[in-house]
Motif scaffolding. Structure first.
Motif, PDB file in Angstrom:
ATOM      1  N   ILE A   1       4.279   0.559   4.364  1.00  0.00           N
ATOM      2  CA  ILE A   1       3.363   1.623   3.965  1.00  0.00           C
ATOM      3  C   ILE A   1       2.812   1.322   2.570  1.00  0.00           C
ATOM      4  O   ILE A   1       3.549   0.910   1.678  1.00  0.00           O
ATOM      5  CB  ILE A   1       4.094   2.980   3.963  1.00  0.00           C
ATOM      6  N   GLN A   2       1.510   1.547   2.395  1.00  0.00           N
ATOM      7  CA  GLN A   2       0.903   1.391   1.080  1.00  0.00           C
ATOM      8  C   GLN A   2       1.333   2.571   0.207  1.00  0.00           C
ATOM      9  O   GLN A   2       1.191   3.730   0.608  1.00  0.00           O
ATOM     10  CB  GLN A   2      -0.617   1.350   1.187  1.00  0.00           C
ATOM     11  N   LEU A   3       1.851   2.290  -0.963  1.00  0.00           N
ATOM     12  CA  LEU A   3       2.344   3.324  -1.868  1.00  0.00           C
ATOM     13  C   LEU A   3       1.301   3.604  -2.952  1.00  0.00           C
ATOM     14  O   LEU A   3       1.463   3.227  -4.110  1.00  0.00           O
ATOM     15  CB  LEU A   3       3.676   2.888  -2.491  1.00  0.00           C
ATOM     16  N   LYS A   4       0.212   4.276  -2.571  1.00  0.00           N
ATOM     17  CA  LYS A   4      -0.907   4.455  -3.496  1.00  0.00           C
ATOM     18  C   LYS A   4      -0.551   5.290  -4.719  1.00  0.00           C
ATOM     19  O   LYS A   4      -1.115   5.084  -5.783  1.00  0.00           O
ATOM     20  CB  LYS A   4      -2.119   5.035  -2.770  1.00  0.00           C
ATOM     21  N   TYR A   5       0.390   6.209  -4.575  1.00  0.00           N
ATOM     22  CA  TYR A   5       0.777   7.031  -5.718  1.00  0.00           C
ATOM     23  C   TYR A   5       1.753   6.307  -6.636  1.00  0.00           C
ATOM     24  O   TYR A   5       2.030   6.768  -7.741  1.00  0.00           O
ATOM     25  CB  TYR A   5       1.402   8.348  -5.251  1.00  0.00           C
ATOM     26  N   LEU A   6       2.294   5.194  -6.167  1.00  0.00           N
ATOM     27  CA  LEU A   6       3.303   4.452  -6.930  1.00  0.00           C
ATOM     28  C   LEU A   6       2.842   3.042  -7.280  1.00  0.00           C
ATOM     29  O   LEU A   6       3.655   2.208  -7.683  1.00  0.00           O
ATOM     30  CB  LEU A   6       4.603   4.397  -6.120  1.00  0.00           C
ATOM     31  N   SER A   7       1.566   2.765  -7.119  1.00  0.00           N
ATOM     32  CA  SER A   7       1.053   1.407  -7.295  1.00  0.00           C
ATOM     33  C   SER A   7       1.245   0.856  -8.708  1.00  0.00           C
ATOM     34  O   SER A   7       1.321  -0.349  -8.894  1.00  0.00           O
ATOM     35  CB  SER A   7      -0.417   1.329  -6.905  1.00  0.00           C
ATOM     36  N   ALA A   8       1.366   1.704  -9.711  1.00  0.00           N
ATOM     37  CA  ALA A   8       1.530   1.233 -11.081  1.00  0.00           C
ATOM     38  C   ALA A   8       2.989   0.922 -11.425  1.00  0.00           C
ATOM     39  O   ALA A   8       3.278   0.410 -12.497  1.00  0.00           O
ATOM     40  CB  ALA A   8       0.992   2.270 -12.056  1.00  0.00           C
ATOM     41  N   TYR A   9       3.897   1.238 -10.518  1.00  0.00           N
ATOM     42  CA  TYR A   9       5.319   1.006 -10.780  1.00  0.00           C
ATOM     43  C   TYR A   9       5.725  -0.397 -10.344  1.00  0.00           C
ATOM     44  O   TYR A   9       5.028  -1.061  -9.589  1.00  0.00           O
ATOM     45  CB  TYR A   9       6.165   2.074 -10.075  1.00  0.00           C
ATOM     46  N   SER A  10       6.878  -0.816 -10.796  1.00  0.00           N
ATOM     47  CA  SER A  10       7.346  -2.185 -10.550  1.00  0.00           C
ATOM     48  C   SER A  10       7.561  -2.449  -9.060  1.00  0.00           C
ATOM     49  O   SER A  10       7.882  -1.526  -8.302  1.00  0.00           O
ATOM     50  CB  SER A  10       8.659  -2.438 -11.294  1.00  0.00           C
ATOM     51  N   PRO A  11       7.423  -3.713  -8.642  1.00  0.00           N
ATOM     52  CA  PRO A  11       7.665  -4.068  -7.235  1.00  0.00           C
ATOM     53  C   PRO A  11       9.087  -3.736  -6.771  1.00  0.00           C
ATOM     54  O   PRO A  11       9.279  -3.328  -5.629  1.00  0.00           O
ATOM     55  CB  PRO A  11       7.420  -5.583  -7.205  1.00  0.00           C
ATOM     56  N   SER A  12      10.071  -3.867  -7.663  1.00  0.00           N
ATOM     57  CA  SER A  12      11.447  -3.551  -7.260  1.00  0.00           C
ATOM     58  C   SER A  12      11.618  -2.055  -6.990  1.00  0.00           C
ATOM     59  O   SER A  12      12.301  -1.655  -6.044  1.00  0.00           O
ATOM     60  CB  SER A  12      12.453  -4.022  -8.313  1.00  0.00           C
ATOM     61  N   LEU A  13      10.974  -1.228  -7.798  1.00  0.00           N
ATOM     62  CA  LEU A  13      11.035   0.220  -7.566  1.00  0.00           C
ATOM     63  C   LEU A  13      10.296   0.587  -6.276  1.00  0.00           C
ATOM     64  O   LEU A  13      10.780   1.399  -5.484  1.00  0.00           O
ATOM     65  CB  LEU A  13      10.440   0.962  -8.757  1.00  0.00           C
ATOM     66  N   GLN A  14       9.151  -0.032  -6.055  1.00  0.00           N
ATOM     67  CA  GLN A  14       8.411   0.212  -4.826  1.00  0.00           C
ATOM     68  C   GLN A  14       9.238  -0.213  -3.605  1.00  0.00           C
ATOM     69  O   GLN A  14       9.202   0.459  -2.569  1.00  0.00           O
ATOM     70  CB  GLN A  14       7.076  -0.528  -4.855  1.00  0.00           C
ATOM     71  N   ALA A  15       9.989  -1.300  -3.727  1.00  0.00           N
ATOM     72  CA  ALA A  15      10.841  -1.764  -2.624  1.00  0.00           C
ATOM     73  C   ALA A  15      11.926  -0.736  -2.312  1.00  0.00           C
ATOM     74  O   ALA A  15      12.247  -0.501  -1.140  1.00  0.00           O
ATOM     75  CB  ALA A  15      11.465  -3.112  -2.965  1.00  0.00           C
ATOM     76  N   GLN A  16      12.466  -0.104  -3.344  1.00  0.00           N
ATOM     77  CA  GLN A  16      13.476   0.944  -3.128  1.00  0.00           C
ATOM     78  C   GLN A  16      12.875   2.131  -2.376  1.00  0.00           C
ATOM     79  O   GLN A  16      13.502   2.695  -1.475  1.00  0.00           O
ATOM     80  CB  GLN A  16      14.061   1.408  -4.458  1.00  0.00           C
ATOM     81  N   VAL A  17      11.668   2.491  -2.752  1.00  0.00           N
ATOM     82  CA  VAL A  17      10.984   3.600  -2.071  1.00  0.00           C
ATOM     83  C   VAL A  17      10.681   3.210  -0.628  1.00  0.00           C
ATOM     84  O   VAL A  17      10.886   4.012   0.296  1.00  0.00           O
ATOM     85  CB  VAL A  17       9.700   4.007  -2.830  1.00  0.00           C
ATOM     86  N   GLN A  18      10.221   1.989  -0.414  1.00  0.00           N
ATOM     87  CA  GLN A  18       9.955   1.499   0.952  1.00  0.00           C
ATOM     88  C   GLN A  18      11.220   1.580   1.799  1.00  0.00           C
ATOM     89  O   GLN A  18      11.165   1.946   2.977  1.00  0.00           O
ATOM     90  CB  GLN A  18       9.438   0.046   0.925  1.00  0.00           C
ATOM     91  N   GLN A  19      12.361   1.258   1.192  1.00  0.00           N
ATOM     92  CA  GLN A  19      13.645   1.319   1.900  1.00  0.00           C
ATOM     93  C   GLN A  19      13.967   2.759   2.308  1.00  0.00           C
ATOM     94  O   GLN A  19      14.374   3.021   3.445  1.00  0.00           O
ATOM     95  CB  GLN A  19      14.763   0.756   1.014  1.00  0.00           C
ATOM     96  N   LEU A  20      13.778   3.698   1.389  1.00  0.00           N
ATOM     97  CA  LEU A  20      14.013   5.114   1.702  1.00  0.00           C
ATOM     98  C   LEU A  20      13.104   5.578   2.838  1.00  0.00           C
ATOM     99  O   LEU A  20      13.529   6.325   3.723  1.00  0.00           O
ATOM    100  CB  LEU A  20      13.780   5.990   0.467  1.00  0.00           C
ATOM    101  N   ILE A  21      11.859   5.129   2.816  1.00  0.00           N
ATOM    102  CA  ILE A  21      10.904   5.506   3.859  1.00  0.00           C
ATOM    103  C   ILE A  21      11.324   4.892   5.190  1.00  0.00           C
ATOM    104  O   ILE A  21      11.343   5.575   6.220  1.00  0.00           O
ATOM    105  CB  ILE A  21       9.471   5.077   3.478  1.00  0.00           C
ATOM    106  N   ALA A  22      11.691   3.607   5.173  1.00  0.00           N
ATOM    107  CA  ALA A  22      12.085   2.916   6.405  1.00  0.00           C
ATOM    108  C   ALA A  22      13.315   3.561   7.044  1.00  0.00           C
ATOM    109  O   ALA A  22      13.435   3.620   8.272  1.00  0.00           O
ATOM    110  CB  ALA A  22      12.360   1.440   6.109  1.00  0.00           C
ATOM    111  N   GLU A  23      14.213   4.064   6.215  1.00  0.00           N
ATOM    112  CA  GLU A  23      15.431   4.711   6.710  1.00  0.00           C
ATOM    113  C   GLU A  23      15.231   6.210   6.930  1.00  0.00           C
ATOM    114  O   GLU A  23      16.185   6.915   7.224  1.00  0.00           O
ATOM    115  CB  GLU A  23      16.570   4.467   5.725  1.00  0.00           C
ATOM    116  N   ASP A  24      14.004   6.686   6.746  1.00  0.00           N
ATOM    117  CA  ASP A  24      13.660   8.100   6.911  1.00  0.00           C
ATOM    118  C   ASP A  24      14.549   8.996   6.045  1.00  0.00           C
ATOM    119  O   ASP A  24      15.029  10.028   6.487  1.00  0.00           O
ATOM    120  CB  ASP A  24      13.742   8.503   8.390  1.00  0.00           C
TER     121      ASP A  24
END
Length: 165
Positions: free
Chosen positions: A2-25
């Protein structure tokens, strides 16, 4: 992914953590645990009182606010969760400026902390017009965990637009 448009200015590692939370619902559950209290400010009149109380507590010398309202037309996609405006009008021989604050209607159902953060943000614009160091220092003065709440609001917006919603 998922594109994280609200989090695009944050670090890739932080975005990866959010992606993980999303993937695990788990993003919604995370936010619900952290912010279980819904907002109780539901009307324009209640919002006006709420904003004026915060202004009185933190910005007594700032210009008076003439109007505060929820606005269903504010577009979250263009990052307008709240607006502050100063409308100048000539009355008699004087130029008068009316200060208005508009808050996106989505905050009627958002956690109370997010409404507080947006109101603090818009009130800070009464003193600091630009998003500069002084602006964010004022936000932190009025709301010590401002930056964390801003990040969590971005998580909330990401969750609201997620595929499961």
């Amino acid at each position: 992914m998922i594109q994280l448009k609200y989090l695009s200015a944050y670090s890739p590692s932080l975005q990866a953590q959010v992606q993980q939370l999303i993937a695990e619902d788990r993003l919604g559950a995370h936010l619900q645990t952290k912010y279980p209290v819904s907002n109780t400010v539901q009307t324009d009149k209640a919002l006006y009182r709420y904003v004026c109380e915060l202004k009185q507590e933190h910005l007594r010398n700032a210009p008076a606010i003439d109007k505060v309202a929820f606005d269903s037309k504010l577009d979250v996609v263009h990052h307008a969760l709240g607006l502050h405006t100063a409308i100048s009008r000539v009355q008699g021989g004087k130029l008068k400026a009316k200060k208005e604050i508009r808050v996106a209607s989505l905050f009627k159902t958002a956690p109370a902390e997010f409404l507080h953060m947006i109101v603090v943000h818009e009130l800070a614009h009464l003193k600091e017009h630009d998003h500069n160091k002084g602006f964010y220092q004022l936000c932190e003065h009025m709301l010590p965990n401002y930056h964390q709440l801003e990040f969590d609001l971005r998580l909330y917006l990401t969750w609201r637009e997620g595929p499961a919603r």
